[in-house]
Scaffold this active site. Structure first.
Site, PDB file in Angstrom:
ATOM      1  N   ASN A  10       0.799  -1.222   0.000  1.00 52.79           N
ATOM      2  CA  ASN A  10       0.000   0.000   0.000  1.00 52.79           C
ATOM      3  C   ASN A  10       0.835   1.276   0.000  1.00 52.79           C
ATOM      4  O   ASN A  10       0.289   2.378   0.040  1.00 52.79           O
ATOM      5  CB  ASN A  10      -0.981   0.002   1.181  1.00 52.79           C
ATOM      6  CG  ASN A  10      -0.284  -0.038   2.520  1.00 52.79           C
ATOM      7  OD1 ASN A  10       0.835  -0.535   2.637  1.00 52.79           O
ATOM      8  ND2 ASN A  10      -0.935   0.462   3.550  1.00 52.79           N
ATOM      9  N   CYS A  11       2.137   1.179  -0.098  1.00 49.47           N
ATOM     10  CA  CYS A  11       3.029   2.339  -0.138  1.00 49.47           C
ATOM     11  C   CYS A  11       2.966   2.978  -1.532  1.00 49.47           C
ATOM     12  O   CYS A  11       3.132   2.304  -2.546  1.00 49.47           O
ATOM     13  CB  CYS A  11       4.451   1.892   0.181  1.00 49.47           C
ATOM     14  SG  CYS A  11       5.692   3.175  -0.061  1.00 49.47           S
ATOM     15  N   ASP A  12       2.739   4.288  -1.583  1.00 43.83           N
ATOM     16  CA  ASP A  12       2.632   4.982  -2.864  1.00 43.83           C
ATOM     17  C   ASP A  12       3.906   4.880  -3.697  1.00 43.83           C
ATOM     18  O   ASP A  12       3.846   4.707  -4.913  1.00 43.83           O
ATOM     19  CB  ASP A  12       2.279   6.456  -2.650  1.00 43.83           C
ATOM     20  CG  ASP A  12       0.843   6.650  -2.189  1.00 43.83           C
ATOM     21  OD1 ASP A  12       0.006   5.747  -2.411  1.00 43.83           O
ATOM     22  OD2 ASP A  12       0.552   7.711  -1.600  1.00 43.83           O
ATOM     23  N   LYS A  15       4.072   1.445  -5.201  1.00 43.18           N
ATOM     24  CA  LYS A  15       3.110   1.366  -6.308  1.00 43.18           C
ATOM     25  C   LYS A  15       3.664   2.034  -7.555  1.00 43.18           C
ATOM     26  O   LYS A  15       3.550   1.497  -8.668  1.00 43.18           O
ATOM     27  CB  LYS A  15       1.785   2.029  -5.918  1.00 43.18           C
ATOM     28  CG  LYS A  15       0.980   1.263  -4.910  1.00 43.18           C
ATOM     29  CD  LYS A  15      -0.281   2.048  -4.545  1.00 43.18           C
ATOM     30  CE  LYS A  15      -1.047   1.414  -3.425  1.00 43.18           C
ATOM     31  NZ  LYS A  15      -2.224   2.229  -3.037  1.00 43.18           N
TER      32      LYS A  15
END
Length: 115
Positions: A10-12, A15
Site C-alpha cells: 500500500n506504499c505509494d 506502487k
C-alpha cells in the site's frame, strides 16, 4: 536476473515503482516486508550500499510512534535490530538489481538503471 522490489503493497512509492516497471514490460519480483522480513545480513548489505540514514524512514507513522529512547538509539547506533522489529521503518521501495541496491523511487533514476 530480474530486479527485486522490497516494500509494502500500500506504499505509494512502491506502487509507482511497480507501475513504472510494468509500463516498461520489465519482469520483477516483489517482496512484502510484512510477510517476509529482511534478514540481518540483508539489512547490513542495504546499509553498506546506501547508508543507515538513507535506509531509515523517519517520515513513517511507525517512526513517529517510537519511544524517544528507540529514536535516539536508531540515530546514534546500530539500526538493524530496530528495522528487524519494525520493517516499515525501511524507506521504500528497496530495489536490488544487477548487484546494486537503491532506495526510494525516482522515474529518472529507474530510466537510467533500466534503459
Amino acid at each position: 536476473m530480474n530486479p527485486v522490489i522490497y516494500g509494502i503493497p500500500n506504499c505509494d512509492s512502491v506502487k509507482k515503482a511497480k507501475q513504472w516497471l510494468e509500463a516498461k514490460d520489465l519482469d520483477y519480483r516483489f517482496v512484502d516486508f510484512r510477510k517476509t522480513a529482511p534478514s540481518p545480513i540483508q539489512l547490513q548489505h542495504w546499509i553498506n550500499a546506501v547508508g543507515q540514514k538513507a535506509l531509515l524512514n523517519k517520515r513513517s507513522t511507525t517512526w513517529k510512534n517510537l519511544s524517544e529512547l528507540d529514536r535516539s538509539e536508531a540515530e546514534s547506533g546500530d539500526i538493524i535490530t530496530l528495522l528487524l522489529n519494525h520493517p516499515t521503518l525501511i524507506k521504500r521501495p528497496v530495489l536490488e538489481h544487477k548487484g546494486e541496491t537503491t532506495v526510494g523511487f525516482n522515474a529518472g533514476d529507474y530510466a537510467t538503471r533500466f534503459e
